[in-house]
Design a protein around this motif. Structure first.
Motif, mmCIF file in Angstrom:
data_model
loop_
_atom_site.group_PDB
_atom_site.id
_atom_site.type_symbol
_atom_site.label_atom_id
_atom_site.label_comp_id
_atom_site.label_asym_id
_atom_site.label_seq_id
_atom_site.Cartn_x
_atom_site.Cartn_y
_atom_site.Cartn_z
ATOM 1 N N GLY A 138 30.160 -3.005 -60.275
ATOM 2 C CA GLY A 138 28.736 -3.136 -59.968
ATOM 3 C C GLY A 138 28.329 -4.573 -59.716
ATOM 4 O O GLY A 138 27.624 -4.885 -58.739
ATOM 5 N N ILE A 139 28.774 -5.472 -60.571
ATOM 6 C CA ILE A 139 28.420 -6.891 -60.416
ATOM 7 C C ILE A 139 29.060 -7.471 -59.159
ATOM 8 O O ILE A 139 28.402 -8.166 -58.373
ATOM 9 C CB ILE A 139 28.859 -7.704 -61.655
ATOM 10 C CG1 ILE A 139 28.076 -7.253 -62.884
ATOM 11 C CG2 ILE A 139 28.676 -9.204 -61.411
ATOM 12 C CD1 ILE A 139 28.642 -7.783 -64.201
ATOM 13 N N ILE A 187 28.873 3.737 -56.390
ATOM 14 C CA ILE A 187 28.478 2.540 -55.647
ATOM 15 C C ILE A 187 28.842 2.755 -54.185
ATOM 16 O O ILE A 187 29.990 3.005 -53.851
ATOM 17 C CB ILE A 187 29.172 1.281 -56.205
ATOM 18 C CG1 ILE A 187 28.689 1.015 -57.635
ATOM 19 C CG2 ILE A 187 28.918 0.081 -55.307
ATOM 20 C CD1 ILE A 187 29.414 -0.103 -58.334
ATOM 21 N N HIS A 228 30.052 -5.935 -56.506
ATOM 22 C CA HIS A 228 29.414 -5.343 -55.320
ATOM 23 C C HIS A 228 28.102 -6.059 -55.010
ATOM 24 O O HIS A 228 27.817 -6.385 -53.859
ATOM 25 C CB HIS A 228 29.160 -3.851 -55.561
ATOM 26 C CG HIS A 228 28.394 -3.192 -54.468
ATOM 27 N ND1 HIS A 228 28.966 -2.839 -53.268
ATOM 28 C CD2 HIS A 228 27.095 -2.834 -54.383
ATOM 29 C CE1 HIS A 228 28.055 -2.284 -52.495
ATOM 30 N NE2 HIS A 228 26.910 -2.268 -53.142
ATOM 31 N N GLU A 229 27.338 -6.335 -56.042
ATOM 32 C CA GLU A 229 26.035 -6.996 -55.872
ATOM 33 C C GLU A 229 26.197 -8.447 -55.415
ATOM 34 O O GLU A 229 25.486 -8.911 -54.522
ATOM 35 C CB GLU A 229 25.265 -6.943 -57.190
ATOM 36 C CG GLU A 229 23.897 -7.567 -57.137
ATOM 37 C CD GLU A 229 22.901 -6.806 -56.294
ATOM 38 O OE1 GLU A 229 21.988 -7.451 -55.746
ATOM 39 O OE2 GLU A 229 23.033 -5.575 -56.170
ATOM 40 N N GLU A 230 27.125 -9.174 -56.013
ATOM 41 C CA GLU A 230 27.266 -10.606 -55.724
ATOM 42 C C GLU A 230 28.194 -10.906 -54.552
ATOM 43 O O GLU A 230 28.109 -11.975 -53.963
ATOM 44 C CB GLU A 230 27.712 -11.351 -56.981
ATOM 45 C CG GLU A 230 26.636 -11.290 -58.053
ATOM 46 C CD GLU A 230 26.908 -12.201 -59.233
ATOM 47 O OE1 GLU A 230 28.001 -12.790 -59.341
ATOM 48 O OE2 GLU A 230 25.980 -12.333 -60.052
ATOM 49 N N CYS A 231 29.104 -10.003 -54.259
ATOM 50 C CA CYS A 231 29.988 -10.083 -53.087
ATOM 51 C C CYS A 231 30.723 -11.423 -52.946
ATOM 52 O O CYS A 231 30.597 -12.102 -51.926
ATOM 53 C CB CYS A 231 29.182 -9.779 -51.826
ATOM 54 S SG CYS A 231 30.208 -9.310 -50.433
#
Length: 184
Positions: free
Chosen positions: A161-162, A7, A164-167
């Motif tokens: 991963g989640i 990532i 990182h995506e949703e921050c």
């Protein structure tokens, strides 16, 4: 082991930020250069503790750099230094803040449940941003039950991963600390 090195950090992209703010309707500027929508200025209070590590020269420069960077894209940030006890009460108990700065120190196998699980929202809870994601809650619950280091690593990579995506938090850096000691 919990970090998924595949990532990659999101790149700095002020053009994209400006585009998104324009699309959100903050496409005009007031006389001071700050974005407005109708009569509403795009403005936030950034509460920071006025004591301890949060007041090192490096951290102060970070605060000021952030304020300047946001000004460049037309966002007004009011930097508000708060005494430690007041800051802690306002942030962790009252959740009375737009933005804040928190430092965490993690070991390799730290349990991050209290930071991201919805069960830790509320007075005194560490999930100060009120982050809620049922999938994240489920993965964090699973981390409490696994006995294999490989299974734990897999769960943390999914979480990474989640998150990182949703921050839900903006992570600025991660420092590896080394220590040594003399056996004599």
């Amino acid at each position: 082991p919990g970090y998924d090195t595949d990532i990659k950090p999101l790149p700095y992209d002020s053009q994209k930020a400006n585009q998104l703010l324009d699309e959100a309707g903050f496409n005009q500027r007031d006389n001071d250069g700050y974005r407005i929508k109708g009569k509403q200025r795009l403005e936030f209070t950034f509460k920071v503790p006025a004591t301890g590590a949060s007041q090192s020269m490096t951290t102060k420069l970070l605060y000021l750099g952030y304020v300047d960077g946001m000004k460049e894209i037309g966002v007004k940030i009011n930097l508000e230094y708060r005494p430690w006890a007041s800051w802690r009460e306002e942030v962790f108990n009252q959740h009375d803040f737009d933005m804040t700065y928190v430092q965490w120190s993690f070991g390799d196998l730290v349990d991050i449940t209290t930071l991201f699980h919805s069960g830790f929202i509320g007075e005194g809870g560490n999930n100060i941003v009120g982050y809620v994601n049922p999938k994240v809650d489920g993965l964090l619950d699973q981390t409490q039950e696994v006995t294999s280091a490989e299974d734990l690593k897999d769960l943390y990579h999914q979480l990474h991963g989640i998150l990182h995506e949703e921050c839900p938090y903006l992570f600025l850096w991660s420092v590896v600390k080394y220590a040594s000691y003399n056996l004599r």
